[in-house]
Design an enzyme around this catalytic site. Structure first.
Site, PDB file in Angstrom:
ATOM      1  N   ARG A 116     -11.980  -9.295   9.512  1.00  0.00           N
ATOM      2  CA  ARG A 116     -10.860  -8.496   9.034  1.00  0.00           C
ATOM      3  C   ARG A 116     -10.641  -8.738   7.551  1.00  0.00           C
ATOM      4  O   ARG A 116     -10.434  -9.882   7.133  1.00  0.00           O
ATOM      5  CB  ARG A 116      -9.583  -8.857   9.801  1.00  0.00           C
ATOM      6  CG  ARG A 116      -8.403  -7.953   9.457  1.00  0.00           C
ATOM      7  CD  ARG A 116      -7.138  -8.346  10.218  1.00  0.00           C
ATOM      8  NE  ARG A 116      -7.472  -8.692  11.577  1.00  0.00           N
ATOM      9  CZ  ARG A 116      -7.033  -9.801  12.177  1.00  0.00           C
ATOM     10  NH1 ARG A 116      -6.260 -10.643  11.559  1.00  0.00           N
ATOM     11  NH2 ARG A 116      -7.381 -10.042  13.421  1.00  0.00           N
TER      12      ARG A 116
ATOM     13  N   CYS B 140      10.188 -22.694   5.538  1.00  0.00           N
ATOM     14  CA  CYS B 140       9.081 -23.538   5.987  1.00  0.00           C
ATOM     15  C   CYS B 140       9.095 -24.896   5.286  1.00  0.00           C
ATOM     16  O   CYS B 140       9.182 -24.958   4.054  1.00  0.00           O
ATOM     17  CB  CYS B 140       7.757 -22.829   5.730  1.00  0.00           C
ATOM     18  SG  CYS B 140       6.355 -23.750   6.419  1.00  0.00           S
TER      19      CYS B 140
ATOM     20  N   CYS C 221      -0.803 -10.770  19.124  1.00  0.00           N
ATOM     21  CA  CYS C 221      -1.280 -11.983  18.469  1.00  0.00           C
ATOM     22  C   CYS C 221      -0.060 -12.754  17.995  1.00  0.00           C
ATOM     23  O   CYS C 221       0.860 -12.177  17.415  1.00  0.00           O
ATOM     24  CB  CYS C 221      -2.182 -11.641  17.286  1.00  0.00           C
ATOM     25  SG  CYS C 221      -2.773 -13.082  16.352  1.00  0.00           S
TER      26      CYS C 221
ATOM     27  N   CYS D 208      -8.100 -16.766  16.793  1.00  0.00           N
ATOM     28  CA  CYS D 208      -8.171 -16.041  15.523  1.00  0.00           C
ATOM     29  C   CYS D 208      -8.000 -17.066  14.415  1.00  0.00           C
ATOM     30  O   CYS D 208      -6.992 -17.781  14.383  1.00  0.00           O
ATOM     31  CB  CYS D 208      -7.072 -14.985  15.476  1.00  0.00           C
ATOM     32  SG  CYS D 208      -6.925 -14.130  13.896  1.00  0.00           S
TER      33      CYS D 208
ATOM     34  N   CYS E 186       1.580 -20.313  -0.573  1.00  0.00           N
ATOM     35  CA  CYS E 186       2.566 -19.575   0.228  1.00  0.00           C
ATOM     36  C   CYS E 186       3.925 -19.490  -0.454  1.00  0.00           C
ATOM     37  O   CYS E 186       4.511 -20.501  -0.856  1.00  0.00           O
ATOM     38  CB  CYS E 186       2.710 -20.243   1.593  1.00  0.00           C
ATOM     39  SG  CYS E 186       3.847 -19.360   2.690  1.00  0.00           S
TER      40      CYS E 186
ATOM     41  N   CYS F  23       2.227 -25.771   1.502  1.00  0.00           N
ATOM     42  CA  CYS F  23       1.012 -24.987   1.232  1.00  0.00           C
ATOM     43  C   CYS F  23       1.128 -24.301  -0.134  1.00  0.00           C
ATOM     44  O   CYS F  23       2.067 -23.538  -0.381  1.00  0.00           O
ATOM     45  CB  CYS F  23       0.800 -23.950   2.328  1.00  0.00           C
ATOM     46  SG  CYS F  23       0.741 -24.662   3.999  1.00  0.00           S
TER      47      CYS F  23
ATOM     48  N   CYS G 212       0.947  -8.502  15.410  1.00  0.00           N
ATOM     49  CA  CYS G 212       0.891  -9.918  15.055  1.00  0.00           C
ATOM     50  C   CYS G 212       2.288 -10.444  14.749  1.00  0.00           C
ATOM     51  O   CYS G 212       2.913 -10.029  13.767  1.00  0.00           O
ATOM     52  CB  CYS G 212      -0.012 -10.118  13.836  1.00  0.00           C
ATOM     53  SG  CYS G 212      -1.654  -9.386  14.020  1.00  0.00           S
TER      54      CYS G 212
END
Length: 332
Positions: A277, A71, A147, A207, A78, A75, A115
């Site tokens: 959740r 990536c 998802c 979501c 992460c 962030c 997901c």
């Protein structure tokens, strides 16, 4: 400075939520700053709201890390980001057969939602082609809700995912607008909001959730709940930071279990009818109090997360059974 009045009439806040009224900032802060002795009465009140909308059902979701460790985003939480030195697996987007095998595993684990998550700012057209091909076959052959979480989408990409059979799209706000620049600089809070609004336009269920424990204030946590209420997110994953060595937030402390329960109660009261959740980091932060989380939340991830392990599925089944709750099977 806002002064918090003592507020121990939690049933009145629950009734307010059931009446469709939004809590005030002062109400929200009262929940988060309640004495720990108030947590059980608070959960008793909050459970009235959860039970009204979801009874004793618990939804199970399963994640597949469809693309890992490549990536370009920065962030701070992460392990897959460009600034992370955590020793995570790195691989390009999984092929269709592997994504299909993941869907079958989701069904074996009694998950109603599968997901498909891929690290990155957004999918390339080639990556989207691979996801669309897999989604179409899953949608045609398995009783699962799908998802996708692929980052920021272009309009044509959102349209293709919806047409392929993606039921829900995840794009978390993660933190408050004010705190966002301290967590990520390679994209903005507003871009995340725009993506959530875009997926709604194309008929996918939105979501969007948060990560608690990244230096935000209590007032910012309440503001995050208000923002998700305003976005009308159907599903709200509440993650608690699992500080991973090698990430900028590696030294962040865990959220105390009692604080985590208050956070879940807050989101149930502010977003009463939504799927709440308890998500990443629940095992690390809630520890032995995990069962109490389901008096506010009605949904969990079963199995592992993206780069961290979850508890054994059997432990989740036993927790749900011991509470007198039951797994909600997928109904398309």
């Amino acid at each position: 400075m806002i002064t918090i009045a003592a507020n121990k009439d939690w049933l009145s806040l629950a009734q307010k939520a059931l009446n469709g009224e939004c809590l005030t900032l002062e109400d929200g802060l009262a929940v988060l700053e309640a004495d720990n002795d108030e947590v059980l009465p608070l959960l008793q009140a909050v459970y009235r709201v959860r039970q009204h909308f979801y009874g004793k059902k618990v939804k199970l979701n399963m994640i597949i890390n469809a693309k890992s460790g490549l990536c370009p985003e920065d962030c701070g939480y992460c392990s897959q980001s460009i600034v992370s030195t955590a020793p995570v697996k790195k691989y390009t987007l999984l092929d269709k057969d592997t994504l299909l095998a993941g869907a079958r595993e989701a069904m074996a684990r009694k998950a109603g939602t599968y997901c498909i998550v891929a690290a990155g700012k957004g999918p390339t057209d080639k990556e989207l082609d691979q996801v669309v091909e897999a989604v179409k076959e899953i949608a045609d052959t398995m009783p699962l809700k799908i998802c996708a979480c692929l980052g920021i989408l272009k309009d044509d990409q959102a349209k293709r995912l919806a047409e392929a059979g993606v039921h829900r799209y995840n794009h978390n706000l993660n933190t408050s607008k004010a705190n966002y620049p301290s967590i990520t600089t390679t994209h903005t809070y507003d871009q995340r909001v725009e993506t959530v609004e875009k997926v709604k336009t194309y008929g996918m269920s939105p979501c969007s959730g948060v990560i608690i424990g990244m230096g935000e204030t209590n007032q910012e946590i309440v503001e995050m709940a208000f923002a998700l209420r305003e976005l009308d997110a159907d599903s709200i994953p509440i993650n608690f930071l699992n500080a991973i060595p090698g990430t900028p937030l590696e030294n962040a402390g865990r959220t105390p279990a009692m604080k985590a329960l208050k956070v879940l109660a807050l989101f149930r009261l502010i977003c009463p009818s939504k799927e709440i959740r308890v998500a990443g980091g629940r095992e690390v932060n809630l520890r032995t109090l995990q069962p109490l989380s389901l008096y506010a939340a009605n949904s969990v991830f079963v199995g592992d997360y993206l780069t961290t392990q979850g508890q054994e599925a059997l432990a989740d089944y036993q927790m749900i059974e011991d509470l007198g709750f039951e797994i909600e099977m997928c109904a398309l």
